[in-house]
Scaffold this motif. Structure first.
Motif, mmCIF file in Angstrom:
data_model
loop_
_atom_site.group_PDB
_atom_site.id
_atom_site.type_symbol
_atom_site.label_atom_id
_atom_site.label_comp_id
_atom_site.label_asym_id
_atom_site.label_seq_id
_atom_site.Cartn_x
_atom_site.Cartn_y
_atom_site.Cartn_z
ATOM 1 N N HIS A 135 0.837 -1.201 0.000
ATOM 2 C CA HIS A 135 0.000 0.000 0.000
ATOM 3 C C HIS A 135 0.871 1.249 0.000
ATOM 4 C CE1 HIS A 135 -3.046 2.941 1.308
ATOM 5 N NE2 HIS A 135 -3.922 2.070 0.818
ATOM 6 N N ARG A 136 0.435 2.269 -0.746
ATOM 7 C CA ARG A 136 1.205 3.496 -0.853
ATOM 8 C C ARG A 136 1.540 4.074 0.506
ATOM 9 N NH1 ARG A 136 0.958 8.708 -0.257
ATOM 10 N NH2 ARG A 136 -1.040 8.436 0.770
ATOM 11 N N ARG A 137 0.604 4.051 1.441
ATOM 12 C CA ARG A 137 0.822 4.676 2.748
ATOM 13 C C ARG A 137 1.893 3.965 3.569
ATOM 14 N NH1 ARG A 137 -2.424 8.697 4.351
ATOM 15 N NH2 ARG A 137 -4.283 9.133 3.126
ATOM 16 N N SER A 138 2.195 2.705 3.220
ATOM 17 C CA SER A 138 3.274 2.024 3.924
ATOM 18 C C SER A 138 4.633 2.486 3.427
ATOM 19 C CB SER A 138 3.144 0.505 3.755
ATOM 20 O OG SER A 138 3.408 0.119 2.417
ATOM 21 N N ILE A 139 4.655 3.213 2.314
ATOM 22 C CA ILE A 139 5.908 3.731 1.757
ATOM 23 C C ILE A 139 6.049 5.214 2.069
ATOM 24 C CG2 ILE A 139 7.204 4.136 -0.374
ATOM 25 C CD1 ILE A 139 5.839 1.630 -1.507
ATOM 26 N N ARG A 140 5.021 5.993 1.737
ATOM 27 C CA ARG A 140 5.027 7.415 2.085
ATOM 28 C C ARG A 140 3.618 7.838 2.467
ATOM 29 N NH1 ARG A 140 6.410 11.116 -3.090
ATOM 30 N NH2 ARG A 140 5.992 12.720 -1.518
ATOM 31 N N GLY A 141 3.525 8.645 3.540
ATOM 32 C CA GLY A 141 2.215 9.020 4.056
ATOM 33 C C GLY A 141 1.921 10.502 3.985
ATOM 34 N N PRO A 149 0.400 14.168 8.103
ATOM 35 C CA PRO A 149 -0.732 14.632 8.916
ATOM 36 C C PRO A 149 -0.683 14.255 10.392
ATOM 37 C CG PRO A 149 -1.397 12.818 7.489
ATOM 38 C CD PRO A 149 -0.010 13.178 7.086
ATOM 39 N N GLY A 150 0.365 13.603 10.846
ATOM 40 C CA GLY A 150 0.479 13.340 12.284
ATOM 41 C C GLY A 150 -0.178 12.060 12.740
ATOM 42 N N ASN A 151 -0.411 11.152 11.799
ATOM 43 C CA ASN A 151 -1.068 9.887 12.138
ATOM 44 C C ASN A 151 -0.085 8.723 12.179
ATOM 45 O OD1 ASN A 151 -0.487 9.794 9.445
ATOM 46 N ND2 ASN A 151 -2.574 9.332 8.750
ATOM 47 N N GLY A 152 1.183 9.040 12.420
ATOM 48 C CA GLY A 152 2.185 7.996 12.509
ATOM 49 C C GLY A 152 2.781 7.575 11.187
ATOM 50 N N THR A 153 2.479 8.292 10.110
ATOM 51 C CA THR A 153 3.047 7.959 8.810
ATOM 52 C C THR A 153 4.398 8.639 8.616
ATOM 53 O OG1 THR A 153 1.801 9.766 7.784
ATOM 54 C CG2 THR A 153 0.834 7.571 7.692
ATOM 55 N N GLY A 154 5.186 8.084 7.718
ATOM 56 C CA GLY A 154 6.492 8.636 7.376
ATOM 57 C C GLY A 154 6.795 8.322 5.929
ATOM 58 N N TYR A 155 8.092 8.147 5.625
ATOM 59 C CA TYR A 155 8.520 7.812 4.269
ATOM 60 C C TYR A 155 9.705 6.866 4.417
ATOM 61 C CZ TYR A 155 9.158 8.805 -0.779
ATOM 62 O OH TYR A 155 9.240 8.720 -2.148
ATOM 63 N N VAL A 156 9.591 5.686 3.831
ATOM 64 C CA VAL A 156 10.619 4.667 4.003
ATOM 65 C C VAL A 156 11.950 5.132 3.404
ATOM 66 C CG1 VAL A 156 8.931 2.795 4.009
ATOM 67 C CG2 VAL A 156 10.037 3.478 1.853
ATOM 68 N N PRO A 215 21.013 8.099 1.066
ATOM 69 C CA PRO A 215 19.722 7.456 1.376
ATOM 70 C C PRO A 215 19.153 8.106 2.645
ATOM 71 C CG PRO A 215 21.441 5.819 0.974
ATOM 72 C CD PRO A 215 22.131 7.145 1.099
ATOM 73 N N HIS A 216 17.836 8.245 2.700
ATOM 74 C CA HIS A 216 17.230 8.897 3.857
ATOM 75 C C HIS A 216 15.794 8.421 4.031
ATOM 76 C CE1 HIS A 216 16.522 11.379 0.283
ATOM 77 N NE2 HIS A 216 15.385 11.768 0.843
ATOM 78 N N GLN A 217 15.272 8.677 5.238
ATOM 79 C CA GLN A 217 13.896 8.297 5.534
ATOM 80 C C GLN A 217 13.276 9.367 6.422
ATOM 81 O OE1 GLN A 217 14.693 5.509 9.491
ATOM 82 N NE2 GLN A 217 14.116 4.521 7.593
ATOM 83 N N VAL A 218 11.957 9.487 6.350
ATOM 84 C CA VAL A 218 11.211 10.317 7.299
ATOM 85 C C VAL A 218 10.574 9.368 8.300
ATOM 86 C CG1 VAL A 218 9.340 11.965 7.627
ATOM 87 C CG2 VAL A 218 10.749 12.087 5.564
ATOM 88 N N GLN A 219 10.960 9.508 9.557
ATOM 89 C CA GLN A 219 10.414 8.643 10.585
ATOM 90 C C GLN A 219 8.973 9.053 10.916
ATOM 91 O OE1 GLN A 219 13.334 8.709 13.761
ATOM 92 N NE2 GLN A 219 14.586 7.188 12.705
ATOM 93 N N PRO A 220 8.177 8.152 11.496
ATOM 94 C CA PRO A 220 6.763 8.431 11.741
ATOM 95 C C PRO A 220 6.543 9.761 12.472
ATOM 96 C CG PRO A 220 7.216 6.139 12.177
ATOM 97 C CD PRO A 220 8.548 6.779 11.918
#
Length: 236
Positions: A70-76, A127-134, A195-200
């Motif tokens: 699901h898209r949201r599991s990759i970027r939210g 939006p603050g619902n625990g999503t990030g970007y892998v 390489p980088h990620q946005v944490q939840p």
């Protein structure tokens, strides 16, 4: 490196050549705090939150489809693309003008790069619902993007809010955790060096991102695209 007053052209050039360029060469990234100042930074934040409230931000796109994921599991995040010239984006345009000047000054110190253009600006909100970007690389395939610039807009941000940008510098034995603090400007190489990620994120997290292009790599990427397009047309 905090600043109290709005940066002049000489301030920007000094910041670029004395801070950003050496750090890009040695570490691959650098950030400066207090880039616009409270008043101008607050105006940018107000325009971005107005866009969000008006429903102008849509689900962030993925470069390719991933089966069964699901898209949201990759970027939210939710995003919108602007030039800064739109009505209601005047402060964003002011920010982009200063970033353009800063990166232009940086380019003079990055002699291996010729930087003459950039992308539109991506306004983004987690939006603050625990999503990030892998974990990912902005430019893994030589599309021309050379420098990623991110301007953060989050007042009173704490560690409990999450949303840290974690960079994994290539060949380094450490990671760099960068909080998305209000009026902070971050630059880093867009390619496989970072390489980088946005944490939840657990609070609404706002940022504006632009990508600057290396002219030679960008021209080659366009040439490859045209060849692939022509080959696709001839085979259909």
């Amino acid at each position: 490196m905090p600043f109290i007053e709005p940066l002049s052209d000489s301030d920007l050039e000094r910041l670029a050549l004395e801070r950003f360029v050496p750090a890009l060469h040695s570490h691959g990234f650098y950030y400066a705090d207090g880039f616009l100042g409270e008043l101008a930074g607050g105006a940018v934040l107000e325009q971005v939150t107005d866009m969000h409230r008006a429903g102008a931000l849509q689900d962030g796109r993925l470069a390719g489809s991933v089966p069964s994921i699901h898209r949201r599991s990759i970027r939210g995040d939710k995003t919108a693309w602007v030039t800064g010239g739109e009505r209601g984006c005047e402060a964003v345009g002011f920010l982009l003008n200063l970033i353009d000047k800063l990166v232009s000054a940086c380019a003079r110190g990055l002699q291996s790069k010729t930087i003459r253009e950039r992308s539109m600006a991506m306004v983004a909100c987690y939006p603050g619902n625990g999503t990030g970007y892998v974990k990912h690389v902005d430019n893994p395939n030589g599309d021309g993007r050379c420098i990623t610039c991110i301007y953060y807009l989050n007042k009173d941000w704490t560690l409990a809010d999450g949303g840290i940008l974690r960079i994994f510098p290539e060949g380094k034995a450490y990671v760099a955790d960068i909080q998305p603090l209000f009026d902070r400007l971050l630059l880093f190489w867009s390619d496989r060096r970072n390489p980088h990620q946005v944490q939840p994120s657990y609070s609404s997290r706002y940022a504006i991102t632009v990508w600057y292009f290396d002219s030679a790599e960008r021209a080659e990427a366009k040439r490859r695209h045209m060849i692939a397009k022509q080959q696709g047309s001839s085979s259909s």
